[in-house]
Design an enzyme around this catalytic site. Structure first.
Site, short mmCIF file in Angstrom:
data_model
loop_
_atom_site.label_atom_id
_atom_site.label_comp_id
_atom_site.label_asym_id
_atom_site.label_seq_id
_atom_site.Cartn_x
_atom_site.Cartn_y
_atom_site.Cartn_z
CG ASN A 141 -1.74 1.23 1.37
OD1 ASN A 141 -1.84 2.01 0.41
ND2 ASN A 141 -2.35 1.44 2.53
CE LYS B 250 -0.01 3.48 4.76
NZ LYS B 250 -0.12 3.67 6.18
CG HIS C 57 -5.97 1.92 5.00
ND1 HIS C 57 -5.56 2.83 5.96
CD2 HIS C 57 -4.94 1.05 4.83
CE1 HIS C 57 -4.32 2.52 6.34
NE2 HIS C 57 -3.92 1.44 5.67
CD GLU D 153 -3.15 5.52 6.63
OE1 GLU D 153 -3.13 5.60 5.39
OE2 GLU D 153 -2.21 5.04 7.29
CD GLU E 280 -3.76 -2.58 7.33
OE1 GLU E 280 -2.64 -2.81 6.89
OE2 GLU E 280 -4.40 -1.54 7.07
N GLY F 170 2.05 2.17 10.92
CA GLY F 170 3.01 3.27 10.79
C GLY F 170 3.65 3.68 12.11
CB SER G 272 4.84 -1.73 12.25
OG SER G 272 4.37 -0.41 12.47
C1 PEP Z 1 -1.00 0.14 6.05
O1 PEP Z 1 -1.06 1.31 5.76
O2 PEP Z 1 -1.86 -0.63 5.61
C2 PEP Z 1 0.10 -0.29 6.90
C3 PEP Z 1 0.04 -1.48 7.44
O3 PEP Z 1 1.14 0.60 7.09
P1 PEP Z 1 2.56 0.28 7.80
O4 PEP Z 1 3.07 -1.01 7.22
O5 PEP Z 1 3.42 1.44 7.46
O6 PEP Z 1 2.29 0.14 9.27
#
Ligand code: PEP
Length: 250
Positions: free
Chosen positions: A9, A11, A96, A98, A168, A174, A214
């Site tokens: 992803n 983003k 997601h 976000e 998630e 992040g 992460s």
């Molecule tokens: C994500 O945005 O779906 C995600 C898991 O980000 P990160 O790997 O940076 O934590």
């Protein structure tokens, strides 16, 4: 048998040259890997470029990061399922955290988006996950099953391969913090049981469940060793050839 899926992803990151270098580097580094699949989900403006780069690599899916549920119309700034198909997408991220936190995504809008994706034969990667407060209050199972039921109840699918779920935990995205593999797998088992109740035991066994939050080259193997984790949705670590290639090669 669920084929592992490692999904990137990007983003709101990357320009055309950087995307070109990243995808070509990844394809080169992972050319020997045959037993797993990859998905690359760039921002909308890069979909056409990335489609050309991954053409001829059937184990690499092209995915978008969102869509609108209507096919066309007066929805300024939005992109529909037929448009994503037109540019060569096979997958689309929906819900997601976000988008839920910053852009008003709800279980109801996720449900409409999942329906639009399925009806156009795009595979939705539906994201669910709890906040830190919810986990600490012991509400994780409640939160993720409500999100799953809200987006999937009533959807018409014949096979589990028509959808992907990404679990998630919001507090792990992040932040450098991850759920332990045991924590993640326990939640995956709850999700799979809920999929069985929504669809059927057979479909629930076929759906790929990804962990996100992460994920790095140093922790991917322990997640992939869990019985109900079938892959990962990766943000930060998907933006560099070296780290995402290592994740794919876990
Ligand atoms: C994500 O945005 O779906 C995600 C898991 O980000 P990160 O790997 O940076 O934590």
């Amino acid at each position: 048998m669920r084929t592992p899926l490692l999904a990137a992803n990007w983003k709101m990151n990357m320009g055309r040259q950087a995307a070109h270098d990243l995808v070509n580097g990844l394809l080169k580094e992972t050319s020997e890997v045959k037993d797993r699949e990859m998905a690359i989900c760039p921002p909308f403006h890069l979909l056409a470029d990335v489609e050309k780069l991954v053409a001829g690599h059937p184990h690499v899916y092209l995915g978008a990061q969102d869509l609108h549920w209507e096919d066309s119309g007066a929805y300024t700034g939005e992109v529909s399922a037929p448009m994503l198909l037109d540019v060569g997408c096979q997958m689309v991220i929906i819900g997601h955290s976000e988008r839920r936190a910053m852009f008003g995504e709800t279980d109801e809008t996720c449900s409409k988006k999942v329906a639009a994706a399925i009806s156009h034969k795009l595979i939705p990667i539906l994201c669910v996950g709890e906040s830190l407060e919810e986990r600490e209050a012991g509400k994780t199972a409640d939160v993720v099953t409500t999100q799953l039921r809200g987006a999937l109840t009533g959807q018409q699918i014949e096979k589990g391969s028509q959808i992907v779920i990404a679990y998630e935990p919001i507090w792990a995205i992040g932040t450098g913090r991850t759920a332990t593999p045991e924590m993640a797998n326990e939640t995956m088992q709850i999700l799979r049981k809920t999929l069985e109740e929504i669809f059927s035991a057979e479909i629930a066994q076929e759906v790929r469940l990804l962990y996100g939050g992460s994920v790095k080259p140093t922790n991917i193997a322990e997640f992939m060793a869990c019985s109900d984790i079938d892959g990962a949705l990766v943000g930060g670590a998907s933006l560099k050839v070296d780290s995402f290639a290592k994740i794919v090669q876990y």
